[in-house]
Design an enzyme around this catalytic site. Structure first.
Site, PDB file in Angstrom:
ATOM      1  N   LYS A  24     -12.411  -2.651  -4.025  1.00 21.07           N
ATOM      2  CA  LYS A  24     -13.411  -1.424  -3.951  1.00 21.07           C
ATOM      3  C   LYS A  24     -12.692   0.043  -4.222  1.00 21.07           C
ATOM      4  CE  LYS A  24     -14.306  -2.148   0.951  1.00 21.07           C
ATOM      5  NZ  LYS A  24     -12.931  -1.959   1.502  1.00 21.07           N
ATOM      6  N   LYS A  56      -7.036  -9.066  -7.518  1.00 18.64           N
ATOM      7  CA  LYS A  56      -8.255  -9.139  -6.744  1.00 18.64           C
ATOM      8  C   LYS A  56      -9.212  -8.148  -7.187  1.00 18.64           C
ATOM      9  CE  LYS A  56      -8.513  -7.696  -2.649  1.00 18.64           C
ATOM     10  NZ  LYS A  56      -8.713  -7.430  -1.139  1.00 18.64           N
ATOM     11  N   LYS A 106       0.783  -1.233   0.197  1.00 15.47           N
ATOM     12  CA  LYS A 106      -0.052  -0.154  -0.129  1.00 15.47           C
ATOM     13  C   LYS A 106       0.778   1.187  -0.035  1.00 15.47           C
ATOM     14  CE  LYS A 106      -4.449  -1.600   1.459  1.00 15.47           C
ATOM     15  NZ  LYS A 106      -5.546  -1.330   2.143  1.00 15.47           N
TER      16      LYS A 106
HETATM   17  N1  AQP Z   1     -12.150  -9.619  -4.488  1.00 10.59           N
HETATM   18  C1  AQP Z   1     -12.350 -10.058  -3.315  1.00 10.59           C
HETATM   19  N2  AQP Z   1     -12.908 -11.351  -3.184  1.00 10.59           N
HETATM   20  C2  AQP Z   1     -13.105 -11.863  -2.022  1.00 10.59           C
HETATM   21  N3  AQP Z   1     -13.293 -11.194  -0.991  1.00 10.59           N
HETATM   22  C3  AQP Z   1     -13.053  -9.989  -0.785  1.00 10.59           C
HETATM   23  N4  AQP Z   1     -12.860  -9.289   0.159  1.00 10.59           N
HETATM   24  C4  AQP Z   1     -12.374  -7.958  -0.490  1.00 10.59           C
HETATM   25  N5  AQP Z   1     -12.386  -8.090  -1.749  1.00 10.59           N
HETATM   26  C5  AQP Z   1     -12.355  -9.516  -2.124  1.00 10.59           C
HETATM   27  C6  AQP Z   1     -13.191  -9.342   1.565  1.00 10.59           C
HETATM   28  O1  AQP Z   1     -13.888  -8.213   1.874  1.00 10.59           O
HETATM   29  C7  AQP Z   1     -13.551  -7.782   3.315  1.00 10.59           C
HETATM   30  C8  AQP Z   1     -13.072  -6.287   2.971  1.00 10.59           C
HETATM   31  O2  AQP Z   1     -11.931  -6.316   3.736  1.00 10.59           O
HETATM   32  P1  AQP Z   1     -11.450  -4.582   3.479  1.00 10.59           P
HETATM   33  O3  AQP Z   1     -12.341  -3.452   3.366  1.00 10.59           O
HETATM   34  O4  AQP Z   1     -10.708  -4.416   5.086  1.00 10.59           O
HETATM   35  O5  AQP Z   1     -10.411  -4.578   2.429  1.00 10.59           O
HETATM   36  P2  AQP Z   1      -9.766  -5.186   1.555  1.00 10.59           P
HETATM   37  O6  AQP Z   1      -9.858  -6.672   1.687  1.00 10.59           O
HETATM   38  O7  AQP Z   1      -8.519  -4.621   1.007  1.00 10.59           O
HETATM   39  O8  AQP Z   1     -10.905  -5.104   0.171  1.00 10.59           O
HETATM   40  P3  AQP Z   1     -10.978  -4.287  -0.764  1.00 10.59           P
HETATM   41  O9  AQP Z   1     -12.162  -4.280  -1.411  1.00 10.59           O
HETATM   42  O10 AQP Z   1      -9.842  -4.498  -1.672  1.00 10.59           O
HETATM   43  O11 AQP Z   1     -10.624  -2.754  -0.251  1.00 10.59           O
HETATM   44  P4  AQP Z   1      -9.558  -1.650  -0.395  1.00 10.59           P
HETATM   45  O12 AQP Z   1      -9.650  -1.444  -1.971  1.00 10.59           O
HETATM   46  O13 AQP Z   1     -10.079  -0.464   0.318  1.00 10.59           O
HETATM   47  O14 AQP Z   1      -8.258  -2.166   0.081  1.00 10.59           O
HETATM   48  C9  AQP Z   1     -12.536  -8.686   3.699  1.00 10.59           C
HETATM   49  O15 AQP Z   1     -12.964  -9.846   4.436  1.00 10.59           O
HETATM   50  C10 AQP Z   1     -11.938  -9.328   2.389  1.00 10.59           C
HETATM   51  O16 AQP Z   1     -11.550 -10.485   2.500  1.00 10.59           O
END
Ligand code: AQP
Length: 339
Positions: free
Chosen positions: A203, A200, A116
């Protein structure tokens, strides 16, 4: 440590963008399945979302949106404790107390920090991004969570939490913290980007055709899926071949949302004329899955006062667990008792 026989689980999502079908398939949908099995705590982790560059004019609305989506996706706010992380000052306070018990080297080797930090503009990497795993440890340890659902990317942070809890208990000679266990999500739960199926679905990725959002209109969801990157073949089969990652991703989404076996799905698509047929069916199942979620979301957000009330009541329930934990930590560390 928990007062019910059911094990306690805790998880959260950052309000760092629009929730995607990846968040639904990989996290929320699974939480809904756990709600009869576990004593569950789910927070919207807004304090985590501010560790990277973010829009302060959108944060509060996004935080409410994520909380409303938890409920709209089927999490019952009377059977699960659904709350906003920053509404409990205990999270930030415990994070500080734990910061003073964390060796710097443990933080510096976290791969998420390196990834990050590399994406942030030079000079703008916050100390909060480095100490992020401590805040996550505080979230988990405050509630004596026994199980934490973690994807591949969060495994290192859970290990960190376990190590930190053990170090603290050892240093202060008391079992102040419960040591949490990881819970590996269902197979096939990792959803990849529609425009880049080797990364992956995320969001915070802003390219237009990357992700279907939970609040996308049906036409928009269909358009994104019809444009999903595939390959030049025709055969519709599950595969580990990176060249076929796009089709595999669509099949995984289809499987997650229909609950059918791989064999049944491959047999169903054996007579398809090409990837277009697969995309149309994936689009339909995604739209049908999102329809009731969006209806419930609209109902919930038509009365923000009621939603805020629910969040306040749930924060009180969370505080009833968090406060005694924090008190025990303060005492173990030798801080003067508040009069
Ligand atoms: N693509 C994905 N497939 C399966 N699970 C996913 N999760 C996120 N993207 C996928 C699960 O959703 C939860 C979100 O956790 P988070 O908000 O702490 O951030 P993250 O895992 O980093 O998810 P994002 O969407 O990629 O957010 P950003 O872009 O803000 O970093 C977790 O349980 C994750 O496993």
């Amino acid at each position: 440590m928990t007062d019910s026989k059911r094990k306690r689980v805790l998880s959260g999502i950052q309000p760092s963008g629009n929730l995607t079908i990846g968040n639904y398939i990989g996290a929320i949908r699974q939480w809904v399945q756990y709600q009869d099995q576990f004593d569950a705590y789910y927070c919207v982790v807004d304090l985590h979302a501010i560790t990277v560059d973010y829009d302060q004019t959108a944060l509060a609305a996004k935080t409410r949106e994520v909380a409303a989506l938890y409920i709209a996706c089927g999490l019952d706010p009377h059977r699960n404790v659904i709350f906003v992380q920053s509404h409990l000052t205990e999270h930030a306070e415990l994070a500080w107390l734990l910061t003073c018990n964390t060796p710097l080297g443990w933080l510096q080797r976290m791969t998420q920090f390196k990834d990050k930090a590399a994406k942030q503009e030079e000079g703008s990497v916050s100390a909060g991004l480095l100490t992020y795993p401590i805040l996550m440890a505080a979230d988990i340890l405050l509630y004596h969570a026994e199980v934490v659902p973690v994807g591949e990317d969060q495994k290192q942070h859970l290990e960190f939490t376990r190590d930190l809890a053990q170090r603290f208990n050892h240093r202060f000679g008391q079992e102040v913290f419960t040591i949490p266990e990881p819970m590996i999500p269902l197979a096939g739960a990792r959803v990849m980007g529609l425009d880049n199926p080797t990364a992956k679905m995320s969001k915070s990725e802003t390219s237009q055709y990357h992700a279907v959002y939970l609040l996308d209109e049906p036409d928009m969801a269909r358009k994104k899926i019809m444009r999903a990157v595939t390959d030049s073949g025709r055969e519709i089969r599950f595969s580990d071949d990176p060249e076929r990652a796009g089709v595999n991703n669509l099949l995984n989404i289809y499987q997650a949302l229909t609950g059918q076996s791989r064999e049944a799905i491959e047999a169903h698509f054996a007579t398809a004329r090409g990837y277009g047929d697969l995309k149309k069916e994936v689009a339909e199942i995604v739209i049908e899955t999102l329809r009731p979620i969006q209806e419930r979301y609209r109902e919930l957000t038509s009365d923000m006062g009621e939603l805020d009330n629910l969040l306040r009541q749930n924060a009180d329930k969370a505080r009833a667990v968090a406060q005694p934990t924090l008190q025990a930590v303060r005492e173990a560390m030798g801080l003067l008792k508040k009069s």
